[in-house]
Design a protein around this motif. Structure first.
Motif, PDB file in Angstrom:
ATOM      1  N   LEU A 181       0.833  -1.197   0.000  1.00 17.87           N
ATOM      2  CA  LEU A 181       0.000   0.000   0.000  1.00 17.87           C
ATOM      3  C   LEU A 181       0.872   1.252   0.000  1.00 17.87           C
ATOM      4  CD1 LEU A 181      -2.701  -1.063   2.591  1.00 17.87           C
ATOM      5  CD2 LEU A 181      -2.928  -0.973   0.116  1.00 17.87           C
ATOM      6  N   PRO A 182       0.427   2.309  -0.673  1.00 16.22           N
ATOM      7  CA  PRO A 182       1.249   3.518  -0.767  1.00 16.22           C
ATOM      8  C   PRO A 182       1.261   4.306   0.536  1.00 16.22           C
ATOM      9  CG  PRO A 182      -0.871   3.880  -1.813  1.00 16.22           C
ATOM     10  CD  PRO A 182      -0.833   2.428  -1.432  1.00 16.22           C
ATOM     11  N   VAL A 183       2.445   4.669   1.000  1.00 10.54           N
ATOM     12  CA  VAL A 183       2.590   5.554   2.154  1.00 10.54           C
ATOM     13  C   VAL A 183       3.735   6.521   1.875  1.00 10.54           C
ATOM     14  CG1 VAL A 183       1.704   3.938   3.872  1.00 10.54           C
ATOM     15  CG2 VAL A 183       4.140   3.955   3.349  1.00 10.54           C
ATOM     16  N   GLU A 184       3.695   7.642   2.546  1.00 12.60           N
ATOM     17  CA  GLU A 184       4.737   8.651   2.434  1.00 12.60           C
ATOM     18  C   GLU A 184       5.368   8.820   3.805  1.00 12.60           C
ATOM     19  OE1 GLU A 184       4.726  12.699   0.050  1.00 12.60           O
ATOM     20  OE2 GLU A 184       3.594  12.896   1.908  1.00 12.60           O
ATOM     21  N   THR A 185       6.679   8.724   3.874  1.00 10.34           N
ATOM     22  CA  THR A 185       7.387   8.850   5.145  1.00 10.34           C
ATOM     23  C   THR A 185       8.265  10.091   5.127  1.00 10.34           C
ATOM     24  OG1 THR A 185       7.457   6.442   5.356  1.00 10.34           O
ATOM     25  CG2 THR A 185       8.910   7.696   6.784  1.00 10.34           C
ATOM     26  N   LEU A 186       8.108  10.920   6.144  1.00 14.81           N
ATOM     27  CA  LEU A 186       8.889  12.149   6.255  1.00 14.81           C
ATOM     28  C   LEU A 186       9.624  12.167   7.585  1.00 14.81           C
ATOM     29  CD1 LEU A 186       6.178  14.691   5.024  1.00 14.81           C
ATOM     30  CD2 LEU A 186       8.059  13.761   3.692  1.00 14.81           C
ATOM     31  N   SER A 187      10.825  12.722   7.583  1.00 14.71           N
ATOM     32  CA  SER A 187      11.610  12.846   8.799  1.00 14.71           C
ATOM     33  C   SER A 187      11.984  14.312   8.984  1.00 14.71           C
ATOM     34  CB  SER A 187      12.876  11.986   8.695  1.00 14.71           C
ATOM     35  OG  SER A 187      13.689  12.149   9.830  1.00 14.71           O
ATOM     36  N   VAL A 188      11.731  14.840  10.182  1.00 14.57           N
ATOM     37  CA  VAL A 188      12.036  16.248  10.439  1.00 14.57           C
ATOM     38  C   VAL A 188      12.791  16.379  11.758  1.00 14.57           C
ATOM     39  CG1 VAL A 188      10.045  17.107   9.159  1.00 14.57           C
ATOM     40  CG2 VAL A 188       9.808  16.630  11.572  1.00 14.57           C
ATOM     41  N   LEU A 189      13.700  17.344  11.806  1.00 15.29           N
ATOM     42  CA  LEU A 189      14.455  17.628  13.024  1.00 15.29           C
ATOM     43  C   LEU A 189      13.702  18.681  13.826  1.00 15.29           C
ATOM     44  CD1 LEU A 189      17.053  17.112  14.629  1.00 15.29           C
ATOM     45  CD2 LEU A 189      18.105  18.996  13.364  1.00 15.29           C
ATOM     46  N   VAL A 190      13.348  18.334  15.044  1.00 18.43           N
ATOM     47  CA  VAL A 190      12.539  19.218  15.880  1.00 18.43           C
ATOM     48  C   VAL A 190      13.431  20.246  16.567  1.00 18.43           C
ATOM     49  CG1 VAL A 190      10.923  19.298  17.823  1.00 18.43           C
ATOM     50  CG2 VAL A 190      10.880  17.370  16.241  1.00 18.43           C
ATOM     51  N   ASP A 191      12.938  21.450  16.686  1.00 18.22           N
ATOM     52  CA  ASP A 191      13.645  22.521  17.382  1.00 18.22           C
ATOM     53  C   ASP A 191      13.958  22.069  18.806  1.00 18.22           C
ATOM     54  OD1 ASP A 191      14.328  24.896  18.810  1.00 18.22           O
ATOM     55  OD2 ASP A 191      13.292  26.088  17.296  1.00 18.22           O
ATOM     56  N   ASP A 192      15.221  22.194  19.223  1.00 16.36           N
ATOM     57  CA  ASP A 192      15.600  21.700  20.554  1.00 16.36           C
ATOM     58  C   ASP A 192      15.005  22.530  21.686  1.00 16.36           C
ATOM     59  OD1 ASP A 192      17.117  23.987  20.351  1.00 16.36           O
ATOM     60  OD2 ASP A 192      19.058  22.975  20.341  1.00 16.36           O
ATOM     61  N   ARG A 193      14.366  23.642  21.351  1.00 16.02           N
ATOM     62  CA  ARG A 193      13.677  24.433  22.377  1.00 16.02           C
ATOM     63  C   ARG A 193      12.233  23.979  22.564  1.00 16.02           C
ATOM     64  NH1 ARG A 193      14.792  30.025  19.496  1.00 16.02           N
ATOM     65  NH2 ARG A 193      14.220  28.615  17.799  1.00 16.02           N
ATOM     66  N   LEU A 194      11.793  23.056  21.739  1.00 15.70           N
ATOM     67  CA  LEU A 194      10.406  22.590  21.786  1.00 15.70           C
ATOM     68  C   LEU A 194      10.303  21.391  22.721  1.00 15.70           C
ATOM     69  CD1 LEU A 194       7.603  23.037  20.450  1.00 15.70           C
ATOM     70  CD2 LEU A 194       8.254  21.312  18.771  1.00 15.70           C
ATOM     71  N   ASP A 195       9.418  21.486  23.711  1.00 16.19           N
ATOM     72  CA  ASP A 195       9.270  20.352  24.614  1.00 16.19           C
ATOM     73  C   ASP A 195       8.169  19.417  24.113  1.00 16.19           C
ATOM     74  OD1 ASP A 195       6.794  21.441  25.357  1.00 16.19           O
ATOM     75  OD2 ASP A 195       7.580  22.348  27.175  1.00 16.19           O
ATOM     76  N   ALA A 196       8.024  18.286  24.799  1.00 15.61           N
ATOM     77  CA  ALA A 196       7.110  17.240  24.339  1.00 15.61           C
ATOM     78  C   ALA A 196       5.661  17.712  24.324  1.00 15.61           C
ATOM     79  CB  ALA A 196       7.259  16.004  25.227  1.00 15.61           C
ATOM     80  N   ASP A 197       5.257  18.470  25.329  1.00 14.03           N
ATOM     81  CA  ASP A 197       3.863  18.927  25.386  1.00 14.03           C
ATOM     82  C   ASP A 197       3.537  19.863  24.228  1.00 14.03           C
ATOM     83  OD1 ASP A 197       3.314  17.441  27.658  1.00 14.03           O
ATOM     84  OD2 ASP A 197       3.862  19.074  29.026  1.00 14.03           O
ATOM     85  N   ASN A 198       4.477  20.740  23.891  1.00 15.46           N
ATOM     86  CA  ASN A 198       4.242  21.656  22.776  1.00 15.46           C
ATOM     87  C   ASN A 198       4.203  20.917  21.443  1.00 15.46           C
ATOM     88  OD1 ASN A 198       4.045  24.023  24.286  1.00 15.46           O
ATOM     89  ND2 ASN A 198       6.258  24.351  24.289  1.00 15.46           N
ATOM     90  N   LEU A 199       5.071  19.918  21.292  1.00 18.66           N
ATOM     91  CA  LEU A 199       5.044  19.130  20.064  1.00 18.66           C
ATOM     92  C   LEU A 199       3.736  18.350  19.968  1.00 18.66           C
ATOM     93  CD1 LEU A 199       6.325  18.072  17.494  1.00 18.66           C
ATOM     94  CD2 LEU A 199       7.479  16.310  18.852  1.00 18.66           C
TER      95      LEU A 199
END
Length: 228
Positions: free
Chosen positions: A128-146
């Motif tokens: 089945l077709p899927v699209e996978t993306l990888s992004v680097l999260v800002d190190d100032r961003l905490d888990a709750d905000n993400l």
């Protein structure tokens, strides 16, 4: 395995690694399995996942208005004769005893034919077709905000956003994992640190026109890992 995995093929791989499976347990999300099974692209995979099970475990029944009745009914229609149990609403693992301590082991298939055997999977991979993306999260961003940003992205994209996961280092030195699965976003403790990479799995085209760098407050543009 989780998400878009095919349980029968995963079990067959384990057997080749000398991990002989006694059966396949498939968790069924009571909050959205009926809708997922009706999806034009991925519905056939959802049905195949259930059909491959030796035991179906209905989860999150307490979050539904009918206490999981629709999900259990769906299981009975898709996997006729397969045992169905419902996980305890307190989140405990008491259902494990129902499986391992079953007084009727004949309800489950006999173990494989031997460690040197190669199990067969009758049907081919679904591809089945899927699209996978990888992004680097800002190190100032905490888990709750993400988690909040992922929730907003989910509301915008809808069911096309299939899965997301990242592990972040918090200001206090702890580590937290942010998950999006089954349309739900959660935050939980993580055992180790990670480089703050968020992986997204989506239906092709569902993220077109979405500025992920802005939506997720990441430090660089998303990198397309694969489209299959």
């Amino acid at each position: 395995a989780s998400g878009i995995a095919e349980p029968d093929r995963v079990a067959a791989y384990g057997d080749r690694r000398h991990i002989r499976p006694d059966g396949i347990v498939v968790a069924v999300d009571a909050t959205d399995v009926v809708n997922r099974a009706a999806d034009r692209i991925y519905g056939s995979l959802v049905r195949r996942q259930a059909a491959a099970a030796d035991l179906l475990l209905v989860t999150k029944a307490d979050l539904t208005r009918d206490d999981g009745m629709a999900a259990r009914s769906w299981c009975g229609d898709v996997a006729v004769g397969t045992p169905v149990v419902t996980s305890d609403r307190t989140g405990s693992d008491m259902w494990v005893g129902q499986v391992l301590g079953s007084p009727q082991p004949a309800a489950f298939p006999a173990p494989g034919t031997g460690l040197d055997s190669t199990p067969t999977v009758d049907s081919p991979a679904m591809n089945l077709p899927v699209e996978t993306l990888s992004v680097l999260v800002d190190d100032r961003l905490d888990a709750d905000n993400l988690a909040e940003a992922l929730s907003l992205l989910r509301d915008r994209v809808g069911s096309g956003l299939l899965r997301a996961k990242a592990v972040l280092s918090e200001a206090d030195g702890s580590h937290k994992a942010v998950h999006l699965a089954g349309g739900r976003v959660s935050v939980e403790p993580a055992p180790r640190s990670a480089p703050g990479i968020l992986v997204l799995i989506a239906a092709p085209g569902s993220l077109d026109g979405v500025n992920l760098s802005e939506a997720l407050r990441v430090t660089q543009d998303p990198e397309e890992v694969s489209v299959s």
